[in-house]
Design an enzyme around this catalytic site. Structure first.
Site, PDB file in Angstrom:
ATOM      1  N   GLY A 114     -11.550  29.936 -10.778  1.00  0.00           N
ATOM      2  CA  GLY A 114     -10.638  28.959 -11.365  1.00  0.00           C
ATOM      3  C   GLY A 114     -10.788  27.574 -10.771  1.00  0.00           C
ATOM      4  O   GLY A 114     -10.672  27.405  -9.554  1.00  0.00           O
ATOM      5  N   CYS A 168      -2.350  20.869 -10.264  1.00  0.00           N
ATOM      6  CA  CYS A 168      -3.725  20.422 -10.100  1.00  0.00           C
ATOM      7  C   CYS A 168      -4.102  19.301 -11.067  1.00  0.00           C
ATOM      8  O   CYS A 168      -3.839  19.401 -12.267  1.00  0.00           O
ATOM      9  CB  CYS A 168      -4.623  21.631 -10.336  1.00  0.00           C
ATOM     10  SG  CYS A 168      -6.344  21.236 -10.283  1.00  0.00           S
ATOM     11  N   GLY A 220       0.569  30.137  -7.204  1.00  0.00           N
ATOM     12  CA  GLY A 220       1.267  29.177  -6.373  1.00  0.00           C
ATOM     13  C   GLY A 220       2.660  28.933  -6.930  1.00  0.00           C
ATOM     14  O   GLY A 220       3.665  29.293  -6.312  1.00  0.00           O
ATOM     15  N   ARG A 267      -4.827  14.026   8.385  1.00  0.00           N
ATOM     16  CA  ARG A 267      -4.971  12.605   8.661  1.00  0.00           C
ATOM     17  C   ARG A 267      -4.477  12.296  10.069  1.00  0.00           C
ATOM     18  O   ARG A 267      -5.120  11.657  10.855  1.00  0.00           O
ATOM     19  CB  ARG A 267      -4.118  11.846   7.632  1.00  0.00           C
ATOM     20  CG  ARG A 267      -4.553  10.466   7.430  1.00  0.00           C
ATOM     21  CD  ARG A 267      -3.756   9.866   6.325  1.00  0.00           C
ATOM     22  NE  ARG A 267      -4.328  10.151   5.033  1.00  0.00           N
ATOM     23  CZ  ARG A 267      -3.756   9.770   3.898  1.00  0.00           C
ATOM     24  NH1 ARG A 267      -2.604   9.172   3.919  1.00  0.00           N
ATOM     25  NH2 ARG A 267      -4.329  10.018   2.768  1.00  0.00           N
TER      26      ARG A 267
HETATM   27  P1  IMP Z   1      -0.629  27.803  -9.843  1.00  0.00           P
HETATM   28  O1  IMP Z   1      -0.388  29.274  -9.638  1.00  0.00           O
HETATM   29  O2  IMP Z   1      -0.872  27.478 -11.276  1.00  0.00           O
HETATM   30  O3  IMP Z   1       0.456  26.966  -9.229  1.00  0.00           O
HETATM   31  O4  IMP Z   1      -1.985  27.462  -9.103  1.00  0.00           O
HETATM   32  C1  IMP Z   1      -2.154  27.643  -7.738  1.00  0.00           C
HETATM   33  C2  IMP Z   1      -3.577  27.304  -7.383  1.00  0.00           C
HETATM   34  O5  IMP Z   1      -3.858  25.923  -7.615  1.00  0.00           O
HETATM   35  C3  IMP Z   1      -3.960  27.490  -5.945  1.00  0.00           C
HETATM   36  O6  IMP Z   1      -4.190  28.824  -5.589  1.00  0.00           O
HETATM   37  C4  IMP Z   1      -5.204  26.632  -5.802  1.00  0.00           C
HETATM   38  O7  IMP Z   1      -6.353  27.278  -6.255  1.00  0.00           O
HETATM   39  C5  IMP Z   1      -4.905  25.502  -6.756  1.00  0.00           C
HETATM   40  N1  IMP Z   1      -4.451  24.292  -6.052  1.00  0.00           N
HETATM   41  C6  IMP Z   1      -3.570  24.176  -5.043  1.00  0.00           C
HETATM   42  N2  IMP Z   1      -3.366  22.891  -4.697  1.00  0.00           N
HETATM   43  C7  IMP Z   1      -4.150  22.160  -5.506  1.00  0.00           C
HETATM   44  C8  IMP Z   1      -4.373  20.755  -5.651  1.00  0.00           C
HETATM   45  O8  IMP Z   1      -3.774  19.916  -4.985  1.00  0.00           O
HETATM   46  N3  IMP Z   1      -5.291  20.409  -6.588  1.00  0.00           N
HETATM   47  C9  IMP Z   1      -5.958  21.316  -7.348  1.00  0.00           C
HETATM   48  N4  IMP Z   1      -5.734  22.631  -7.285  1.00  0.00           N
HETATM   49  C10 IMP Z   1      -4.843  23.051  -6.368  1.00  0.00           C
END
Ligand code: IMP
Length: 499
Positions: free
Chosen positions: A310, A317, A379, A416
């Protein structure tokens, strides 16, 4: 000339499952959601499996030690975020490992020469009324006695009263032996009418305390994911820069599985990281993220134990907007699952794949599994729960939890500061956001699992492997998407006033 993929890149919402015959044995209580999480050879038992196909994302706003314990208790695994100092991350792993499903490592002990005032101060600090008394006050010192609130009278006893004068001494304690199982410990607690059972080794050194009040908890979590020592399984995220220092610390802290956390994992950095881990440690390591066959095979050849799929589908993201790389999550998963199956066919080695990001509805999880994922990583889903590490706030009339991407400046600030204030980040790949607060992990998980099991029965499957083999999946048109929701009716409860 560039290579073109003319098929559109698709997302989960563009697909639906077509039911198969549901036979009498296809009932939700018979559905087994166990799934491998590390590679294995045909005919062998996977080294590590989950009891439910869920992992929580390697994110500051999602996976700390509390989430890890809550999810392992329900049968899944958290990958504790690596965007923190090595010491802090190792400490979180240690906290999960010492939370031995019912066996508590008593970290705040006193010595016989401490006083009642010390007991009271400790009680205020930890909230626990049972204090183990060891020769040197350390967690695994020689056990000399136990103090509970029944051993002293708060209003009458002098604060400087020494503990040895009122503790229950070792000779009067019922103790459990080292290596005893939780059911054995619980039986002893019931037989001897105890509130707390200390577990000691042959030299009378304290190992754990088992509490009567936790008893119901153990029965409540039949799927809890434990290692051979009855500690919860803990995962940890690593990066491809400081792995030579981070990995030894995480392994020492007891991590059971690692994953390299990067938005694009098709890189020589990841190959080197895997090689380092494989050369020095016996711990499964996942890699990613990839979105096609080439990326998958590269990481598998490098030695990855599982591969994460993914790019750009995560809720927070903005990688696709910022960098123009990525692929619809369903298209990526379908191609990688095909590559995984072909690799298994050719070599007899099964490499589990994890669908990471872009799960919005519960049925997306079932679709991901049907499309070949062995487990999913989420997430946003977990960020909404009490157990996530972020603040719960009230916005208007609603409660929300904070949720930010690992590629947002908020998440990267630690680095940072870590690198002496160097501004090395020119653009962000993630946003800082809120998600609606949704209550406890357990109650939400029960609902989600109920839906997945029910759909699997519709598809005539009682295991993930059977679902993958039998699933029939159809593309949906834009208009059938409209048909899929409630339509052409007036939904009640929309503020319309009536009689
Ligand atoms: P969600 O379940 O759709 O919230 O996606 C979670 C996933 O997004 C994580 O496991 C990462 O692979 C990805 N991710 C986390 N932080 C970022 C970011 O800042 N930018 C892009 N992808 C992210």
């Amino acid at each position: 000339m560039a290579k073109y993929y003319t098929e559109p890149s698709r997302t989960f919402s563009e697909f639906l499952l077509i039911p198969n015959l549901t036979e009498r044995e296809h009932t939700p209580d018979r559905v087994n959601l166990a799934t491998p999480i590390a590679k294995y050879k045909r005919g062998e038992t996977p080294k590590l499996s989950l009891h439910i196909p869920f992992s929580s994302a390697v994110m500051q706003a999602v996976s700390d030690h509390n989430m890890a314990v809550a999810l392992a208790r329900s049968g899944g695994v958290s990958f504790i975020f690596g965007s923190q100092s090595i010491e802090d991350q190792a400490d979180m792993v240690r906290k999960v490992k010492s939370f031995k499903a019912g066996f508590v490592v008593s970290r705040s002990n006193l010595t016989p020469d401490h006083t009642l005032a010390d007991v009271q101060a400790l009680k205020r600090q930890t909230g626990h009324s049972t204090v183990a008394i060891t020769d040197d006050g350390t967690p695994n010192g020689e056990l000399l006695g136990i103090v509970t609130s029944r051993d002293y009278r708060e209003s009458r006893d002098a604060p400087d009263k020494p503990i040895h004068s009122f503790m229950t001494p070792f000779a009067s304690l019922v103790c459990g032996r080292s290596g005893m199982t939780l059911p054995e410990a619980n039986d002893l607690i019931w037989e001897r009418k105890l509130n707390c059972l200390p577990i000691v080794d042959d030299n009378q050194h304290l190992e754990h305390l088992v509490f009567r009040k936790d008893y119901d908890g153990h029965k409540e979590y039949p799927l809890q994911l434990l290692d051979a020592n009855k500690s919860y399984i803990a995962g940890a995220g690593i990066n491809s820069r400081d792995y030579a220092e981070r990995v030894p610390a995480l392994v020492e802290a007891g991590a059971d599985i690692l994953v390299i956390d990067a938005s694009d994992g098709y890189s020589e950095w990841q190959r080197d990281t895997i090689a380092f881990v494989k050369a020095n440690f016996d711990i499964p390591i996942g890699a990613g993220n990839v979105v096609d066959r080439e990326g998958f095979l590269y990481l598998v050849e490098a030695g990855a134990d599982f591969v994460k799929v993914g790019i750009g589908g995560g809720s927070i993201c903005i990688t696709r907007e910022q960098k123009g790389i990525g692929r619809g999550q369903a298209s990526a998963l379908i191609e990688v699952a095909e590559a995984r199956d072909a690799y298994f066919e050719e070599t007899g080695v099964y490499v589990p794949i994890c669908s990471d990001g872009g799960i919005v509805h519960d049925y997306h999880i079932t679709l991901a599994l049907a499309m070949g994922a062995d487990f999913v990583m989420m997430g946003r889903y977990f960020a909404r729960f009490d157990e996530s590490p972020t603040r719960k706030l009230k916005v208007g009339n609603n409660f929300v939890k904070e949720f930010w991407g690992e590629g947002s400046n908020r998440a990267r600030n630690w680095q940072r500061y870590d690198s002496g204030g160097k501004e090395n980040l020119l653009f962000e790949e993630g946003v800082d956001s809120y998600v609606p607060y949704a209550g406890s992990l357990q109650e939400n998980l029960d609902k989600t699992l109920g839906k997945i099991k029910s759909t699997m029965c519709n598809c005539g499957a009682t295991s993930i492997e059977e679902l993958q083999r039998k699933a029939r999946i159809t593309l949906v048109s834009a208009t059938s998407l409209v048909e899929g929701g409630a339509h052409d009716v007036m939904i009640k409860d929309t503020g319309l006033s009536g009689e």
